[in-house]
Scaffold this active site. Structure first.
Site, PDB file in Angstrom:
ATOM      1  N   ASP A 181       0.821  -1.213   0.000  1.00  0.00           N
ATOM      2  CA  ASP A 181       0.000   0.000   0.000  1.00  0.00           C
ATOM      3  C   ASP A 181       0.856   1.264   0.000  1.00  0.00           C
ATOM      4  O   ASP A 181       2.024   1.245   0.402  1.00  0.00           O
ATOM      5  CB  ASP A 181      -0.881   0.050   1.256  1.00  0.00           C
ATOM      6  CG  ASP A 181      -2.065  -0.894   1.193  1.00  0.00           C
ATOM      7  OD1 ASP A 181      -2.154  -1.682   0.234  1.00  0.00           O
ATOM      8  OD2 ASP A 181      -2.884  -0.856   2.132  1.00  0.00           O
ATOM      9  N   HIS A 188       3.907  -2.050   3.311  1.00  0.00           N
ATOM     10  CA  HIS A 188       3.894  -0.709   2.744  1.00  0.00           C
ATOM     11  C   HIS A 188       5.222  -0.432   2.036  1.00  0.00           C
ATOM     12  O   HIS A 188       6.283  -0.654   2.620  1.00  0.00           O
ATOM     13  CB  HIS A 188       3.663   0.340   3.838  1.00  0.00           C
ATOM     14  CG  HIS A 188       2.321   0.243   4.486  1.00  0.00           C
ATOM     15  ND1 HIS A 188       2.033  -0.693   5.460  1.00  0.00           N
ATOM     16  CD2 HIS A 188       1.171   0.947   4.284  1.00  0.00           C
ATOM     17  CE1 HIS A 188       0.769  -0.551   5.843  1.00  0.00           C
ATOM     18  NE2 HIS A 188       0.227   0.427   5.144  1.00  0.00           N
TER      19      HIS A 188
END
Length: 249
Positions: free
Chosen positions: A55, A201
């Site tokens: 993400d 991430h």
């Protein structure tokens, strides 16, 4: 009762009901409940496979390191991109797509959807979908909400735009300043089973500065652990999760 008073009373009664309906999907934020009762939203797939997802990118300061690490292991993943980040690094979006990775959207702004109404939610998704799709050369089919929090407006907007929401079953808590490669690996693999979806991430644009390094350092170890457990790793499109009638575990 006057018409004005009746209207006020009706509004006062209706507002809590509407607010509750808008926020009802927030129950899916609770991981154990989601994983057990909402397998499709949790990203549960093939029992011999793990979906690897990232993400908050693309980020020119960090994403290239992840692309290089994945290329070295001949692994592809799913990247949920923020529209504003994609607009700033169009070449990096194309690089992700050209490397064979799957691309979804994470919205345009990384803002809680519970604080947005239906129109703002739809506009945010549409802007991200169109921008990312133009840059990647293919319209994205997947969506992950910021903070993993859905709303009724988000579900409706995603359906109108042809986007399938997906969260995760296992994460690394790699966004904090105290995260280390060891802690990320331990947190991910301690809760990881076949059919699971991992969240990491590749950017710190919404995290502690430099937090992405903990995810990058943990990545080879996570892949090694999956290999030791006999689990293949890849993007959601290979997960037997969405499209067709693939069974959910």
């Amino acid at each position: 009762m006057t018409a004005a008073r009746l209207l006020r009373t009706t509004v006062l009664v209706a507002l809590p009901v509407l607010a509750a309906a808008h926020a009802a999907p927030v129950v899916s934020t609770f991981g154990p409940l989601r994983n057990r009762t909402m397998p499709r939203l949790a990203g549960r797939g093939r029992a011999d496979h793990v979906a690897l997802t990232f993400d908050d990118g693309p980020d020119p300061l960090s994403t290239p390191f992840f692309l290089r690490a994945l290329a070295e292991r001949k692994v592809t993943a799913t990247f949920f991109l923020l529209g504003r980040q994609a607009r700033r690094s169009p070449g990096l979006v194309r690089e992700i797509a050209d490397a064979g990775h799957e691309i979804g959207i994470h919205g345009w702004h990384h803002r809680p959807l519970l604080l947005r109404g239906p129109r703002a939610t739809y506009d945010d998704f549409a802007r991200a979908r169109d921008t990312v799709g133009d840059l990647a050369g293919r319209p994205p089919a997947l969506f992950r909400p910021p903070y993993g929090v859905m709303s009724t407006a988000a579900h409706l907007a995603a359906r109108r735009l042809g986007l399938t929401p997906v969260l995760w079953t296992s994460w690394g808590e790699d966004w904090t300043a105290r995260a280390t490669p060891e802690s990320v690996h331990r947190t991910v693999t301690g809760d990881l089973h076949g059919g699971g979806t991992i969240l990491l991430h590749d950017s710190d644009c919404t995290s502690a500065p430099g937090a992405w390094r903990s995810a990058l350092g943990a990545l080879p170890r996570i892949l090694d652990t999956c290999e030791d457990r006999g689990l293949s790793v890849g993007p959601l499109r290979e997960h037997g999760w969405y499209g067709g009638e693939a069974p959910l575990i």
